[in-house]
Scaffold this active site. Structure first.
Site, PDB file in Angstrom:
ATOM      1  N   LYS A 168      64.680 -47.731 -78.000  1.00 29.78           N
ATOM      2  CA  LYS A 168      65.583 -48.310 -76.999  1.00 29.78           C
ATOM      3  C   LYS A 168      65.718 -47.375 -75.799  1.00 29.78           C
ATOM      4  CE  LYS A 168      68.371 -51.282 -80.004  1.00 29.78           C
ATOM      5  NZ  LYS A 168      69.713 -51.571 -80.562  1.00 29.78           N
ATOM      6  N   ARG A 213      56.851 -68.549 -76.927  1.00 32.07           N
ATOM      7  CA  ARG A 213      55.633 -67.780 -77.162  1.00 32.07           C
ATOM      8  C   ARG A 213      54.689 -68.540 -78.091  1.00 32.07           C
ATOM      9  NH1 ARG A 213      57.687 -62.239 -79.319  1.00 32.07           N
ATOM     10  NH2 ARG A 213      59.572 -63.379 -79.891  1.00 32.07           N
TER      11      ARG A 213
END
Length: 218
Positions: A139, A36
């Site tokens: 999550k 990234r």
């Protein structure tokens, strides 16, 4: 001879991510790491990436702020493993995975996605207290998106990392051994499962080609 699995690891310079990269390389998989642009000025992470490249990993450019780059990255592989941070007292990026889910859905070629979990099974933590429950809730949000997109997946729930919880005697405020106060949970007889992070990474990688783990929590 079976073709080697192509594995993309997102977050490959992080705490568990580094171990996942090593385990994938050790198993002989064609290992890709998402590089990234945010890493650009972090010399420590750049050195980790360069060392993994020397060991045989391939670096793939991609950014969560560039949908097309994510699509092109996941098109290169069979399996995507995400290991971005989701610890509530550090950087908290779990919901960025929703962009990864969108990219995987569009690419249409990924045979297995393992989102950033690796801790306690969030499906069993509906009664958790803040601030820790934020991690479990996020999550579950990612799981819902994966399942609605019908993406093949495996959820890895390894309970507690030994590196985090052995040295501090499972105290929540510090990673160092407590000096003046010790919190005891329940009546003092509560059992806890502590896992070596290297083992977590090894078994995670072993799960990616195992048909028994498809669409399961391990």
């Amino acid at each position: 001879m079976m073709a080697k699995t192509r594995v993309l690891i997102v977050g490959g310079t992080g705490y568990i991510g580094k171990r996942l990269v090593k385990a994938s390389l050790a198993e002989g998989h064609l290992t890709f790491i998402l590089r990234r642009p945010e890493i650009g000025l972090d010399i420590d992470k750049l050195q980790v990436l360069m060392e993994f490249k020397r060991q045989g990993a391939e670096l793939v450019e991609g950014s969560f702020s560039d949908h097309r780059s994510l699509v092109e990255a996941v098109k290169k592989v069979d399996v995507v493993i995400c290991a971005i941070s989701g610890v509530h007292f550090r950087s908290h990026n779990l919901l960025l995975q929703l962009k990864l889910v969108d990219a995987i859905k569009e690419a249409g070629n990924v045979k297995r996605f393992l989102p950033s979990e690796f801790g306690v099974d969030p499906a069993q933590m509906e009664h958790a207290l803040a601030p820790g429950r934020v991690t479990f809730d996020e999550k579950m949000t990612v799981r819902k998106a994966i399942e609605e997109a019908k993406i093949p997946h495996t959820y890895i729930s390894a309970n507690c990392f030994a590196g985090y919880f052995v040295g501090n005697l499972s105290q929540m405020e510090t990673l160092l051994p407590p000096k003046h106060k010790l919190s005891i949970y329940g009546d003092g007889n509560v059992k806890v499962v502590l896992m070596d992070e290297k083992d977590v990474a090894t078994y995670t990688i072993k799960s990616i080609d195992d048909p028994r783990t498809l669409n399961k929590t391990v």
